[in-house]
Design a protein around this motif. Structure first.
Motif, short mmCIF file in Angstrom:
data_model
loop_
_atom_site.label_atom_id
_atom_site.label_comp_id
_atom_site.label_asym_id
_atom_site.label_seq_id
_atom_site.Cartn_x
_atom_site.Cartn_y
_atom_site.Cartn_z
N VAL A 22 4.24 -6.10 -126.29
CA VAL A 22 3.70 -4.75 -126.09
C VAL A 22 4.37 -3.76 -127.03
O VAL A 22 3.70 -2.98 -127.73
CB VAL A 22 3.88 -4.32 -124.62
N ASP A 23 5.69 -3.74 -127.07
CA ASP A 23 6.41 -2.79 -127.92
C ASP A 23 6.23 -3.10 -129.40
O ASP A 23 6.07 -2.19 -130.22
CB ASP A 23 7.90 -2.78 -127.57
N GLU A 24 6.24 -4.38 -129.74
CA GLU A 24 6.14 -4.77 -131.16
C GLU A 24 4.80 -4.41 -131.76
O GLU A 24 4.70 -4.03 -132.94
CB GLU A 24 6.38 -6.27 -131.31
N LEU A 25 3.72 -4.51 -131.00
CA LEU A 25 2.38 -4.25 -131.53
C LEU A 25 1.99 -2.78 -131.43
O LEU A 25 0.98 -2.37 -132.02
CB LEU A 25 1.35 -5.12 -130.80
N GLY A 26 2.71 -2.00 -130.69
CA GLY A 26 2.51 -0.56 -130.67
C GLY A 26 1.17 -0.09 -130.14
O GLY A 26 0.72 1.01 -130.48
N GLY A 27 0.49 -0.90 -129.32
CA GLY A 27 -0.79 -0.48 -128.77
C GLY A 27 -1.97 -0.61 -129.71
O GLY A 27 -3.07 -0.17 -129.39
N PHE A 28 -1.77 -1.23 -130.88
CA PHE A 28 -2.88 -1.41 -131.81
C PHE A 28 -3.87 -2.44 -131.27
O PHE A 28 -3.51 -3.37 -130.55
CB PHE A 28 -2.37 -1.87 -133.18
N ASP A 29 -5.15 -2.29 -131.66
CA ASP A 29 -6.15 -3.32 -131.36
C ASP A 29 -5.79 -4.60 -132.09
O ASP A 29 -5.39 -4.58 -133.25
CB ASP A 29 -7.54 -2.88 -131.83
N VAL A 30 -5.97 -5.74 -131.42
CA VAL A 30 -5.86 -7.05 -132.07
C VAL A 30 -7.27 -7.54 -132.33
O VAL A 30 -7.98 -7.92 -131.40
CB VAL A 30 -5.07 -8.04 -131.20
N ARG A 31 -7.70 -7.52 -133.58
CA ARG A 31 -9.09 -7.78 -133.93
C ARG A 31 -9.40 -9.24 -134.27
O ARG A 31 -10.55 -9.65 -134.25
CB ARG A 31 -9.49 -6.89 -135.11
N ALA A 32 -8.41 -10.01 -134.64
CA ALA A 32 -8.63 -11.43 -134.98
C ALA A 32 -7.34 -12.19 -134.72
O ALA A 32 -6.24 -11.63 -134.79
CB ALA A 32 -9.08 -11.58 -136.42
N LEU A 33 -7.49 -13.50 -134.41
CA LEU A 33 -6.36 -14.35 -134.08
C LEU A 33 -6.49 -15.72 -134.73
O LEU A 33 -7.60 -16.21 -134.93
CB LEU A 33 -6.28 -14.55 -132.56
N ALA A 34 -5.36 -16.33 -135.04
CA ALA A 34 -5.31 -17.73 -135.47
C ALA A 34 -4.02 -18.32 -134.94
O ALA A 34 -2.97 -17.66 -134.98
CB ALA A 34 -5.39 -17.86 -136.98
N ALA A 35 -4.07 -19.55 -134.42
CA ALA A 35 -2.91 -20.20 -133.84
C ALA A 35 -2.35 -21.26 -134.77
O ALA A 35 -3.09 -21.91 -135.52
CB ALA A 35 -3.27 -20.82 -132.50
N GLU A 36 -1.04 -21.44 -134.71
CA GLU A 36 -0.35 -22.47 -135.47
C GLU A 36 0.15 -23.56 -134.51
O GLU A 36 0.46 -23.28 -133.35
CB GLU A 36 0.82 -21.88 -136.24
N PRO A 37 0.24 -24.80 -134.97
CA PRO A 37 0.64 -25.89 -134.08
C PRO A 37 2.07 -25.77 -133.56
O PRO A 37 2.40 -26.37 -132.54
CB PRO A 37 0.46 -27.14 -134.94
N ASP A 38 2.93 -25.00 -134.23
CA ASP A 38 4.31 -24.85 -133.77
C ASP A 38 4.48 -23.72 -132.76
O ASP A 38 5.59 -23.42 -132.33
CB ASP A 38 5.24 -24.61 -134.96
N GLY A 39 3.35 -23.08 -132.38
CA GLY A 39 3.40 -22.00 -131.42
C GLY A 39 3.30 -20.62 -132.02
O GLY A 39 3.24 -19.63 -131.29
N GLY A 40 3.26 -20.52 -133.34
CA GLY A 40 3.12 -19.23 -133.99
C GLY A 40 1.69 -18.72 -133.94
O GLY A 40 0.75 -19.47 -133.64
#
Length: 274
Positions: free
Chosen positions: A83-101
């Protein structure tokens, strides 16, 4: 889609979830979402589902809620993260990595009377939860990212806002960035979507037809005028490849009151036939 057949939908009014043989359930503001509009969904390496959320606007033009990243567990509990790191910005797209990133695309809605969206750029979240924003100088062609696609080898494809006419940014597994444009083989730099074929090839849906780059790096372009070798239309809005190697395209038809979905075409690429 979960392995057990449970379906998850990112919608403008929350998250829709339907387990096999059950009715739809809606997760909304009262269920843990920071905002009402859900733009992206991805299944993480830990099996949890992550959703990119944005704030909504009511009839008065005031914002409702905030944007952010939400993690939903097997029980359907939604928990905002970073919550604090993203500062309330919209998250418009996502991609996942196999190591959990995770890769995130961030944007900010502007008040009425100003440009409707300000793109903030990409953020990478390590498996330990450390978020690191990427600077524009690090290689992505623009700050906008309407779609993020990561293949099995670790290459990341970034689809930009079509207004930027920037083509597609590509990040190699080693962290090196390049940009694909019409000089490389795209029929247009206004790219709307990207799909991976599972064999190292990439499909690019653009406003001037479909481009396909196979695993050897060879390009082919398919347009409406190509007969059976084309998708039947040039302005392609979306593309996906199913488990049988068939490419599916969504087109847009121009009507009096604006742009509306007009057709879905099924088209098997010659190189994808098995």
């Amino acid at each position: 889609r979960d392995p057990d057949g449970t379906l998850w939908l990112a919608t403008a009014e929350g998250i829709g979830v339907r387990k096999p043989d059950e009715d739809w359930r809606i997760l909304y503001l009262g269920d843990g979402l920071p905002g009402p509009e859900v733009y992206a969904a991805v299944r993480g390496a830990d099996g949890a589902r992550y959703f990119g959320v944005g704030e909504g606007t009511g009839s008065s033009g005031r914002f409702v809620g905030t944007g952010g990243l939400v993690r939903v567990d097997d029980a359907g509990r939604a928990t905002p993260v970073l919550v604090d790191e993203l500062g309330g910005f919209d998250v418009r797209a996502l991609a996942a990595e196999p190591d959990g990133g995770l890769w995130l695309s961030l944007a900010q809605r502007n008040p009425r009377g100003r440009p409707s969206l300000r793109w903030v750029g990409l953020t990478h979240v390590d498996a330990d939860g450390t978020a690191r924003p990427l600077r524009p100088s690090e290689g992505s062609a623009t700050l906008s990212a309407t779609g993020l696609h990561r293949d099995a080898a670790g290459t990341l494809y970034v689809v930009h806002d079509i207004a930027d006419e920037a083509g597609v940014s590509v990040r190699s597994p080693e962290g090196l960035w390049t940009t694909l444009t019409t000089a490389d083989g795209l029929p247009s730099n206004r790219v709307r979507d990207v799909a991976l074929d599972g064999w190292g090839g990439v499909l690019f849906a653009t406003e001037a037809g479909v481009a396909y780059r196979d695993a050897r790096g060879e390009w082919s372009v398919h347009r409406a005028g190509d007969g059976l070798d084309g998708p039947g239309f040039d302005n392609v809005g979306s593309v996906a490849v199913d488990g049988l190697g068939r490419a599916w395209f969504g087109s847009f038809g121009h009507v009096a009151h604006g742009w509306t979905p007009a057709a879905i075409a099924q088209w098997r690429l010659p190189r994808l036939q098995r």
